[in-house]
Each structure stands twice: as C-alpha cells, then as structure tokens.
Design a protein around this motif. Sequence first.
Motif, PDB file in Angstrom:
ATOM      1  N   ASP A 174      36.363  44.500  32.027  1.00 42.40           N
ATOM      2  CA  ASP A 174      37.699  43.501  32.780  1.00 42.40           C
ATOM      3  C   ASP A 174      36.754  44.424  34.255  1.00 42.40           C
ATOM      4  O   ASP A 174      37.458  43.002  34.682  1.00 42.40           O
ATOM      5  CB  ASP A 174      38.376  44.596  32.158  1.00 42.40           C
ATOM      6  N   THR A 213      36.270  41.181  36.987  1.00 43.46           N
ATOM      7  CA  THR A 213      37.262  41.396  38.360  1.00 43.46           C
ATOM      8  C   THR A 213      36.246  41.308  40.003  1.00 43.46           C
ATOM      9  O   THR A 213      35.998  40.258  40.257  1.00 43.46           O
ATOM     10  CB  THR A 213      37.713  42.508  38.238  1.00 43.46           C
ATOM     11  N   SER A 247      35.871  37.466  39.527  1.00 44.68           N
ATOM     12  CA  SER A 247      36.649  36.783  40.184  1.00 44.68           C
ATOM     13  C   SER A 247      37.289  36.719  42.055  1.00 44.68           C
ATOM     14  O   SER A 247      37.159  35.995  42.757  1.00 44.68           O
ATOM     15  CB  SER A 247      38.122  36.739  39.538  1.00 44.68           C
ATOM     16  N   ARG A 248      36.237  38.358  41.993  1.00 40.09           N
ATOM     17  CA  ARG A 248      36.860  38.289  43.742  1.00 40.09           C
ATOM     18  C   ARG A 248      35.257  37.678  44.371  1.00 40.09           C
ATOM     19  O   ARG A 248      35.471  36.980  46.134  1.00 40.09           O
ATOM     20  CB  ARG A 248      36.636  40.283  44.330  1.00 40.09           C
ATOM     21  N   ARG A 258      49.001  41.355  37.831  1.00 40.12           N
ATOM     22  CA  ARG A 258      48.431  40.772  37.996  1.00 40.12           C
ATOM     23  C   ARG A 258      48.641  39.431  38.434  1.00 40.12           C
ATOM     24  O   ARG A 258      47.489  38.314  38.886  1.00 40.12           O
ATOM     25  CB  ARG A 258      48.542  40.526  36.287  1.00 40.12           C
ATOM     26  N   LEU A 267      45.896  39.361  41.436  1.00 40.08           N
ATOM     27  CA  LEU A 267      44.398  38.449  41.271  1.00 40.08           C
ATOM     28  C   LEU A 267      44.561  37.104  39.946  1.00 40.08           C
ATOM     29  O   LEU A 267      43.258  36.956  40.314  1.00 40.08           O
ATOM     30  CB  LEU A 267      44.328  39.899  39.849  1.00 40.08           C
ATOM     31  N   GLU A 268      45.745  36.857  39.646  1.00 39.97           N
ATOM     32  CA  GLU A 268      45.583  35.472  39.284  1.00 39.97           C
ATOM     33  C   GLU A 268      45.020  33.833  39.600  1.00 39.97           C
ATOM     34  O   GLU A 268      45.210  33.926  40.478  1.00 39.97           O
ATOM     35  CB  GLU A 268      46.973  34.999  38.641  1.00 39.97           C
ATOM     36  N   ARG A 296      45.578  42.993  33.050  1.00 39.24           N
ATOM     37  CA  ARG A 296      43.994  43.494  34.097  1.00 39.24           C
ATOM     38  C   ARG A 296      43.586  42.613  34.546  1.00 39.24           C
ATOM     39  O   ARG A 296      43.727  43.153  36.413  1.00 39.24           O
ATOM     40  CB  ARG A 296      42.838  44.586  33.653  1.00 39.24           C
ATOM     41  N   ASN A 297      42.877  41.305  34.475  1.00 39.79           N
ATOM     42  CA  ASN A 297      42.391  40.596  34.894  1.00 39.79           C
ATOM     43  C   ASN A 297      42.104  39.354  34.400  1.00 39.79           C
ATOM     44  O   ASN A 297      41.306  39.304  33.542  1.00 39.79           O
ATOM     45  CB  ASN A 297      41.365  40.672  35.577  1.00 39.79           C
ATOM     46  N   PHE A 300      41.866  35.949  34.810  1.00 44.34           N
ATOM     47  CA  PHE A 300      40.289  34.873  35.368  1.00 44.34           C
ATOM     48  C   PHE A 300      40.267  34.005  34.046  1.00 44.34           C
ATOM     49  O   PHE A 300      39.577  34.956  32.561  1.00 44.34           O
ATOM     50  CB  PHE A 300      39.259  35.440  36.094  1.00 44.34           C
TER      51      PHE A 300
END
Length: 471
Positions: A15, A19, A22-23, A69, A72-73, A128-129, A131
């Motif tokens: 996870d 993250t 994805s960032r 989330r 973050l999505e 949590r994320n 993505f």
Amino acid sequence: MTDSPSSASALVSRDHVRTLFSRAMSDMYREEVPQYGTLMGLVRDVNADVLAADPALAADLARADELERLDLERHGAIRLGTAQELFTMRRLFAVMGMEPVGYYDLSVAGVPVHSTAFRPVTDTALSRNPFRVFTSLLRLELIEDEELRAEAAAILKRRAIFTPGALALIERSETAGGLTREEAERFVREAVETFRWHGEATVDAATYKRLHDAHRLIADVVSFKGPHINHLTPRTLDIDAVQTGMPERGIAAKTVVEGPPTRACPILLRQTSFKALEEPIRFGGAAGAVEGTHTARFGEIEQRGIALTRKGRALYDTLLAEVRETGGAGSEGADYAARLTEAFRRFPDSYDEIRRQGLGFFRYSLREGASPAFNGPLDAAALDRLVAEGAVVADPIVYEDFLPVSAAGIFQSNLGGAEQRAYEGHASRDAFEAALGASVADEFALYQQAEARSLADLAARLGPAQSRAVA
C-alpha cells in the motif's frame, strides 16, 4: 510488512509503494499536462461544496471509510503493444499490491484492444489508496492490412518499455517478498519512466500516417517509446457540476457524460473528460526530422456509485443497450440524455429498493450504540427487519471497476472518432490471460466476498448463535 519500518532492511507495505507511485504519477502528469492541475482544482472545489451542502453524505462516507480516500483516488490508463509488455506490467503492478480484475472487450465499440484493470482488491488496501490503472493490449490481429500488421509487430518487438532498474527491483520484490523504503522510492523513480511522455516518435511520418489511417489508437500504441499515461482521473461526488464547471475554467468538455444518467442513488460509474491535447512530435527517418502533431492525452473525471450484482448489471446493460440502439443513434443526438433518463426510470432509485431487489452489493454493520433484541438466524427476513428498525446500517459498496462501453466512448471521443455505435465484438479472454500470465479476478466475486465478510462480522456481533447462520 509495515509503513514505518524500524530499520533500513525492513519491508514497507505494498500500500505504501502504491501511494508513492500514485503521487509521483500525479506530479508527473501535472507537469506534462498543466490543464490536469486546473481539473484537480475544480474537482476539489466541487467535492467540498457537495460535502458542505450534505453533512449526512459526509457522515456516511466517513463511516464507510471513503472520505479520506477521496482526495487520493485516481485511476490512470495505458495501452500496451505486446504480450510480453502486458506480462511484465502485471509483475510491476504486483509490487504495489495491484491485481488484474475484470476482462473488457473494447472491440464492441470499434476500438481494437482488450483490457483489464489493475487495482487493490482487499477492503483495507482500497481504503488506504484505491489507485487503479486501466490497461489495454493492442489487438494486432484486428488490423486488416496484413503488411501493416506485420510492420506494427516488428516495430513493437524492437522497443523496451521498462528500465533495467525497474526490472531489477521487480525481481527483488518477488524474491524478497517486498521492498525496503529506500528500494520502494527507487522503484517508483524507475517505474514512472515507463509512463512518461516522449515527444519523439519511433517511426517516420509516412509510417505514422499509415498506422493513424488504420486507427488512431494503433498509431498511439505503436509509434512511441513507451505507453505514456494518457489520462489520470480524479473522483468527484457530482460529475454534472464538474461537467458544467469545465468550460467556466477554460476546459473544453466532452459533450456526453458516459454511463448511467444522473440519479439520487448513483450506480456503477459515470465518466467525462476534456478533449485530448494536440501535441507537437518529431518524426525521424532518412530525410531527417519532421515536425508533426499527435492527439492522445486528455483529462478524465469519474463519479462512482454502488457496485451492482449480476442481476443489477443485466438490467443496466439492457437499459443502456435500448437507448444506444434506438434508431442506431448510439450516444449521438441532443436528446441522448433525455432518452437515457427515461429508460433508467425502470431501475430503482432508492438504496433500500436496490437492496431488497438484489440489484446491488452492500456492506452491513451494527449501528453505533444499537443493541437489538435478536434471536437468529440472520436470514434475509431478519436482516430486512434489522435494517428497517435502524439497528443495522447497509452502506452501498463502491464500484471499483470499469464499463467497456463507457471506456470505449472516452477513447473514441479523445481519439477524434465519431460517437460510438454497436459493432461486432471480438472477445478473446483466453488469449488475454495467456499474455497476462494469470487469470483476471471476477469483480462480482470480489464484491460478493466483501458483502459476505460484513454479514459474518455482523452475525458475530449480534451473538455467537447467529455467526453460524449468515444470510
């Protein structure tokens, strides 16, 4: 694995890697496509307005572990050219805890690819994320011109889309069971190179034109060094407000929102986008560099609703097909939205009715402070009574996947094609899974398992006797 390793040799969670990735992808895409940053600002403003106007919705999202989330999505989309690329991409996404879910045949709308979505599959990982990357494989066998098909295959065979560093760290993760914090950061730096835009074509202008004339997507896949990310998609709580707001911020919006119509209780997935950019590229060749343009990358927005059961999905597909096939109109015509809304009056628009008719998946929990007098078993009738009394909460399970007709509609719109109509499909799931080197997960089974876990937990909280008789 842990997100806070106590030593340099400790492994971080998948996870955590997801993250980071994805960032990094969002940062890279914002630099490459500045209008994406404008779009993100619009989505944040719309979401804030919706939550401020509807405190009950904010409370529901918080209780269902969906509020944190939301910012973050994202989902991204890429298009691959060979079976080997797909095989290695599966291994790359596995480092981040993303598995292939679902098989999508986009040839039903005249797009020569088939696809899957790499995403997390557990409740914890999704919270949590969430993505996701919608990943398509070019169907070279659908290129009618045999000579062009062979030329495209030869061009693709020569390219290497993964860096040596990324390949080494994929293997490291597979043998060690994960990556350390330092390895994860290095992996992300190497992995994003696969998805970066390159303004230099790997073919000459004449070859590009032949590929482009066969299908714009074929030119996009075959003509470049790698599968540049063609969009990143934030999640909004009100896609109609975003659609209206895009022109106000200088963004040229797609004419039609793909998916179901506006509803009080959103179902599945609605998507829209801004028009693809016309970007300068350079072609090589014996005559020297030639300047040209290419259109592929765009901005997309999505609104996610409840995941439907097979019964619910069958009803959705039937209603959508009726609208799209009326008079052969597809999604064209000023009256499309009205026709869509009228057809979907036959789909219940209350969560309780969706639940009672078995059309959607729900996550059940005991309401905080509730202590109902209950003597099992926890069958369907008992569950209905507990929900009606307010002792049990039924939260809609978010649809985490995609819709082939909607995806094809976005592709066609942003590749400059006309709005899609029905075409004969060329599904080949076996061939896709052979290239992937794995089976794709059944999304319906994943939602069913999530609902079943919530019922088992509810039964255990109601009393030991009930845990043996979950509906």
